[in-house]
Design a protein around this motif. Structure first.
Motif, PDB file in Angstrom:
ATOM      1  N   ASN A 180       0.825  -1.204   0.000  1.00  0.00           N
ATOM      2  CA  ASN A 180       0.000   0.000   0.000  1.00  0.00           C
ATOM      3  C   ASN A 180       0.868   1.266   0.000  1.00  0.00           C
ATOM      4  N   ASN A 225       2.506   1.610  -3.468  1.00  0.00           N
ATOM      5  CA  ASN A 225       1.518   2.010  -4.482  1.00  0.00           C
ATOM      6  C   ASN A 225       1.201   3.492  -4.377  1.00  0.00           C
ATOM      7  N   GLU A 226       1.006   3.982  -3.153  1.00  0.00           N
ATOM      8  CA  GLU A 226       0.722   5.406  -2.960  1.00  0.00           C
ATOM      9  C   GLU A 226       1.922   6.260  -3.361  1.00  0.00           C
ATOM     10  N   THR A 227       3.122   5.809  -3.046  1.00  0.00           N
ATOM     11  CA  THR A 227       4.328   6.568  -3.399  1.00  0.00           C
ATOM     12  C   THR A 227       4.515   6.623  -4.910  1.00  0.00           C
ATOM     13  N   LEU A 265       2.175   6.449  -7.195  1.00  0.00           N
ATOM     14  CA  LEU A 265       1.157   7.303  -7.792  1.00  0.00           C
ATOM     15  C   LEU A 265       1.521   8.779  -7.659  1.00  0.00           C
ATOM     16  N   ASN A 266       2.145   9.152  -6.534  1.00  0.00           N
ATOM     17  CA  ASN A 266       2.497  10.552  -6.282  1.00  0.00           C
ATOM     18  C   ASN A 266       3.902  10.904  -6.753  1.00  0.00           C
TER      19      ASN A 266
END
Length: 627
Positions: A333, A336-338, A340-341
Motif C-alpha cells: 500500500n 503504491n501510494e508513493t 502514484l504521487n
C-alpha cells in the motif's frame, strides 16, 4: 557474406505444430481442415507478437496444399506449398488495412474476389490491422463478407477487437489469441540458441521472457540485440545491463535492511542504485513486484504465479517465511501510494527515501496493531460492573396506617419511635447538608437522588451497598470519611471570588484589539488588515460594536469571531462580554470626476476657432466631419 535475417523472420513457424503457446487455436483449425468444416471468414484477435498473422498464413497454405497430412498439416513439398514459401503464390492476398483503409481500397478487393483461383481450391484474403478501416469501408465490405463466393476465405487480424463494428464481428468466426507464457518463451529461445550455437544462460532467457511480456516477436528481437552486444554469449549479468533491469539481489538486501530496521544500510543501498542510473519509479515498481512475489510464496496454492528466475525461487520462499503477511500488504500500500504521487513530487529522490523510511519502521506499526508486544491500537473496554444500588429498609405501617417520619425498623419488625433531632443552625446546618448529599450521592443511582429544595435534609443515613438490614448505632457527623474531613477545613471560611470583571474602556479595548491584530499579522492571517480598519464603539459595560467599511471586512472578522471572543473575555475577565459586527452606512465609495473625451466635432470646432482657414479649406473641398 550471407544476408542477415532477424530471428523473428528466420524462425517464423511454417506449420501449426511449430506455433508456440496457441494450442487451443491450432488444434481447432487442424480439426476444421480435416473435417472440411472451414468457415468463410475468420477473425484473429489478441496482443501483438503472439502469432495471429503467422497462423493466418499457415491456414492459407494448408487449405491449398495438394498433399495435406492426416493430421491437417501442409506437406511443404507440393507446388502450392513451394510457391507459398517463395512468396509467389497467386491464391493468397495480404492487405495492410492501416495504409489501405479507404472505401476505394475495399472496392478494389471486392472486385478481385469475383475471379476464381487459377490453381488451387481457395483464394485467401488476409487483412491485417483490420480495425484501422473506416466505417464506410466496413459498410462496403459487409455484403461480400457475409456471402462470399465458395472459393473465397477472409482472415481478419487485429489487436483491438473493440474497434470493429458489431456487424463485422457477427459475420466472422472469432479466435482469441493469448499471451505466450514465460516458460514457453524460454523453451522456444533455447531451441533457437541450440540451432544458432549461442551460449545462453537459462536465467538470462527468463529475464528476456519477462521483459517481452508474452510477445514472442519482442523476445526474439531482444535476444538478437543481446547476442550482438555480447558477441554470442547471453549471460545473466550482460542481460541485466543491456535491458537496464535492477538485479533482484538488491531487493533482497533492501528487505534484509528493513527486517533489521537498518535505515542507514537501506539509504546507502538506494544511493548505490541511484548512481547506476535507475529512476526512482523503476525502483518503486520493482520493489513492489518483489513484495508481490514474497506474498505469492506464502500460499502453496498460488505458487505457480511466481514468475522469477529459477535460481531465485528458493531464496524467495526462504525470505517469505521471515516476513508477515500484514507487513507485506502494508508495504504494498505504501509503495503504491508513493508510485502514484511520484510524478508530482519536486524532489523525487527525497520522495523515494521517505518511502524507504516508512518501510524500515513499518514493522513497529504492524506489531502495535497486532498487539504482539502487549499493546493494541484498539481501545480496550473494561468489564461491565453492576450498578451500586442502595439497600432500602422496609417501611412498616403503624396502627394509624402511616409510618412516622424518621422511624427506624427494629430487628423484630417493629418500628422504633423517631428520635428528636435538634435543629442545626449556622455552620452546622451547611455541614449537615454537604455530608448528607455526599453520603446519598455516593450510594444511590442518579435516578433515585432527591431533588435539591434548599431545605436541610432530615433523611437518615443510608447504609453502604452490601450491608445487611441490621440497625447500626448512630454515628456522629465527623466520622463520614476522609473527603469530609478535608471539607471541614473550609467550612465557615469565605469563598474566594474568581476575580472581578474589568469594565470596558476605550483605551483598554483598543489596546487588546491591536494586540489581537498583531497576533494575526504574525501568523500571516489576511484578516489582520480588516481588524486595523475597523471602528470600535462601546455600548455598555459588557457590549460593544465593531463597525466595518464593507461586507468583505465584515466576513474576515466574522471568521475570527470565536477566537476573538475567547481572547477578549479572558483579557477583561468577563464571560458575558459580547460584541456585534456591522457595516458602516457612511462608508460610501466616492468616485473622482473624470474628464469626458472630446468628440470629433468638438475637436474640429476647437481647430477652426484658432485657424479659420481650415474651415475655408473644408468648404472648398466639400469635406464632411465624422460624428
Amino acid at each position: 557474406m550471407d544476408k542477415f535475417i532477424v530471428s523473428a523472420r528466420k524462425y517464423r513457424p511454417q506449420t501449426f505444430d511449430t506455433v508456440v503457446g496457441q494450442g487451443h487455436i491450432t488444434t481447432t483449425l487442424k480439426n476444421a481442415i480435416k473435417n472440411q468444416q472451414l468457415a468463410h471468414a475468420f477473425l484473429f484477435c489478441g496482443p501483438r507478437g503472439v502469432g495471429k498473422t503467422t497462423c493466418a498464413r499457415i491456414l492459407a497454405k494448408t487449405i491449398n496444399c495438394e498433399r495435406a497430412t492426416p493430421e491437417g498439416e501442409a506437406c511443404n513439398e507440393c507446388h502450392s506449398c513451394q510457391s507459398f514459401n517463395d512468396g509467389i503464390s497467386m491464391n493468397i492476398h495480404e492487405l495492410d488495412a492501416a495504409s489501405n483503409n479507404s472505401v476505394d481500397d475495399i472496392r478494389t478487393l471486392v472486385e478481385q474476389v469475383r475471379f476464381a483461383p487459377q490453381a488451387g481450391r481457395y483464394k485467401v484474403y488476409i487483412i491485417d490491422e483490420v480495425h484501422m478501416l473506416s466505417s464506410s469501408a466496413f459498410n462496403a465490405f459487409l455484403k461480400t463478407l457475409e456471402e462470399p463466393p465458395p472459393y473465397a476465405i477472409f482472415i481478419l487480424a487485429t489487436t483491438e477487437k473493440h474497434k470493429i463494428l458489431p456487424t463485422i464481428l457477427s459475420r466472422c468466426q472469432i479466435f482469441d489469441f493469448k499471451r505466450i507464457t514465460p516458460n514457453d518463451t524460454v523453451e522456444h529461445l533455447q531451441d533457437i540458441c541450440k540451432k544458432e550455437e549461442i551460449n545462453a544462460e537459462k536465467a538470462a532467457l527468463h529475464l528476456i521472457a519477462q521483459k517481452s511480456e508474452g510477445c514472442m516477436r519482442d523476445a526474439l528481437s531482444i535476444m538478437d540485440k543481446i547476442v550482438s552486444f555480447t558477441n554470442g554469449v547471453v549471460s545473466y549479468h550482460n542481460t541485466l545491463e543491456h535491458l537496464n533491469i535492477l538485479d533482484a539481489d538488491y531487493y533482497f538486501k533492501l528487505m534484509l535492511c528493513m527486517q533489521q530496521q537498518d535505515l542507514g544500510g537501506a539509504m546507502l543501498l538506494y544511493d548505490d542504485i541511484d548512481r547506476k542510473g535507475f529512476e526512482g519509479d523503476m525502483v518503486l515498481n520493482g520493489f513492489a513486484e518483489f513484495l508481490r512475489n514474497l506474498l505469492v510464496c506464502k500460499d502453496e496454492k498460488v505458487a505457480n504465479l511466481l514468475q522469477v528466475v529459477e535460481s531465485f525461487k528458493d531464496r524467495y520462499i526462504a525470505t517469505s517465511k521471515q516476513v508477515s503477511v500484514a507487513y507485506l500488504i502494508s508495504a504494498l500500500n505504501i509503495l503504491n501510494e508513493t508510485e502514484l504521487n511520484y510524478k508530482g513530487a519536486r524532489n523525487k529522490r527525497l520522495h523515494v527515501e521517505l518511502a524507504l523510511i516508512k518501510l524500515t519502521y513499518l514493522q513497529q506499526a504492524v506489531d502495535l496493531a497486532s498487539g504482539s508486544d502487549g499493546l493494541s491500537k484498539k481501545k480496550l473496554i473494561d468489564e461491565a460492573k453492576p450498578v451500586a444500588f442502595r439497600n432500602l429498609n422496609p417501611i412498616v405501617e403503624s396502627k394509624t396506617g402511616k409510618s412516622p417520619a424518621g422511624a427506624a425498623q427494629k430487628p423484630g419488625g417493629d418500628t422504633a419511635p423517631p428520635t428528636a433531632q435538634p435543629k442545626p443552625t449556622g455552620n452546622q446546618e451547611a455541614k449537615l447538608i454537604i455530608e448528607t448529599k455526599e453520603a446519598g450521592n455516593a450510594q444511590r443511582p442518579v435516578a433515585q437522588q432527591p431533588a435539591t429544595t434548599g431545605q436541610p435534609s432530615t433523611l437518615p443515613k443510608v447504609p453502604p451497598v452490601g450491608a445487611t438490614n441490621q440497625p447500626k448505632p448512630e454515628t456522629t457527623v465527623g466520622k463520614v470519611g476522609s473527603l469530609n474531613s478535608i471539607k471541614k477545613q473550609f467550612i465557615g471560611k469565605p469563598i474566594e471570588s474568581a476575580g472581578a470583571a474589568i469594565p470596558l474602556s476605550e483605551m483598554r479595548l483598543h489596546e487588546a484589539w491591536q494586540q489581537f491584530a498583531q497576533q494575526l499579522k504574525d501568523n500571516k492571517n489576511p484578516a489582520n488588515q480588516s481588524f486595523l480598519m475597523a471602528n470600535l464603539i462601546i455600548k455598555d459595560h459588557q457590549n460593544f460594536e465593531v463597525q466595518t467599511n464593507n461586507n468583505l471586512e465584515q466576513k474576515f472578522i466574522e471568521g475570527e469571531r470565536r477566537i476573538l471572543s475567547e481572547y477578549l473575555q479572558q483579557v477583561f475577565n468577563n464571560r458575558q462580554l459580547m460584541f456585534v459586527i456591522t457595516v458602516s452606512e457612511s462608508a460610501v465609495l466616492i468616485l473622482e470626476p473624470t474628464e469626458k473625451p472630446a468628440t470629433l466635432k468638438e475637436k474640429y470646432q476647437h481647430i477652426i476657432d484658432h485657424y479659420p482657414l481650415v474651415k475655408e479649406l473644408r468648404d472648398r473641398l466639400k469635406l464632411e466631419v465624422d460624428n
